[in-house]
Design an enzyme around this catalytic site. Sequence first.
Site, PDB file in Angstrom:
ATOM      1  CG  ASP A   1     -42.782 -10.675 -22.621  1.00  0.00           C
ATOM      2  OD1 ASP A   1     -43.801  -9.995 -22.380  1.00  0.00           O
ATOM      3  OD2 ASP A   1     -42.830 -11.830 -23.060  1.00  0.00           O
ATOM      4  CG  HIS A   2     -45.462  -5.246 -21.989  1.00  0.00           C
ATOM      5  ND1 HIS A   2     -45.217  -5.068 -23.330  1.00  0.00           N
ATOM      6  CD2 HIS A   2     -46.731  -5.698 -21.908  1.00  0.00           C
ATOM      7  CE1 HIS A   2     -46.289  -5.385 -24.029  1.00  0.00           C
ATOM      8  NE2 HIS A   2     -47.223  -5.778 -23.196  1.00  0.00           N
TER       9      HIS A   2
ATOM     10  CG  HIS B   1     -47.018 -11.454 -23.907  1.00  0.00           C
ATOM     11  ND1 HIS B   1     -45.893 -10.730 -23.610  1.00  0.00           N
ATOM     12  CD2 HIS B   1     -47.884 -10.581 -24.497  1.00  0.00           C
ATOM     13  CE1 HIS B   1     -46.057  -9.478 -23.997  1.00  0.00           C
ATOM     14  NE2 HIS B   1     -47.244  -9.369 -24.542  1.00  0.00           N
TER      15      HIS B   1
END
Length: 338
Positions: free
Chosen positions: A175-176, A238
């Site tokens: 999850d960047h 996110h």
Amino acid sequence: MLNPFDIVIFGGGGDLALRKLLPAMYRAYQEGNLPQGSRILPTVREESKRAEYIETAHQALKEFLSKGEFNAKDWKAFSACLVPVVTNVTEADDDWDKLKTILDEHDADKSRVFYLSLPPAVYGSCCEILSTKGLITPTSRVVVEKPIGYCGSSAEEINAKIAEYFSEEQIFRIDHYLGKETVQNLMALRFSNSLFENMWDAKSIDNIQISLSETVGLESRAGFYDKAGALRDMVQNHLLQLLCLVAMESPNKLNANSIRTEKLKVLESLRPLVATGVDDNIIRGQYVPGDLDGKIVPGYLEELNEGSSKTETFVAIRAHIDNWRWAGVPFYLRTGKR
């Protein structure tokens, strides 16, 4: 001392690669974290795209890096690491053999990272071809981006397919958003600050609001986004990760397993939204044409070039965590484009 490695970015011409991954690799080079001899192999589907990729990357870095980060000297050295290749991730054709030749030509034992910047529906087929063509080595890693699947059953199916070719220790689910500096500082803010930690509960906090706002529209992601929407694209990864970081208890150790254990406790304590609870606690919407920073911007349906779509580009959720720390405290989660 860092050892050189090869990273193959499948979907190297996509929005994620150009907007996030290449700038991140460029910064890694500037910080000395891209060892000499490392290569970045972005994949594209057409020879014409491969021929112009270096210039495409050049323009992307100039656009998406922060002011002052880009300079000609670093770009010249960094661009020498780029080796664009043509690959069709759904067909085991001769281009895969060419990719294998490129990877083997320097050092077949060099660590390989396969970053799947692709729609989740093709994760399994891509991993299968990697195995069939003999590209997976004992030191290989595979990185998969959110969302992994479109529902619980599809996520399980995709994970099972990847696991046929890679061990769990070789699989990195990314999850960047968690790489953002502010996000990384959340745990330090909470658990290293006695002032905040002693007030971080329902006795001192009335409500918590987490908002992820985007000024961009669809960009080049129309095909993916209309099948996903804001819930799958932003909320289930996110926003829930941020919710967990804000609400979780202090982990016993600052390692992946301990942190994941505490996050799971938060998710298990989330009050399910069913029946009338959905209408009472969730709002969905779509952006329409309007003015942004003095410019007229199109609405979602105009960018999509479709007459109608019920895909949400905005969602707001009122959530509750039913545990001793957060009982009675609403968590407001919001995200939207434009």
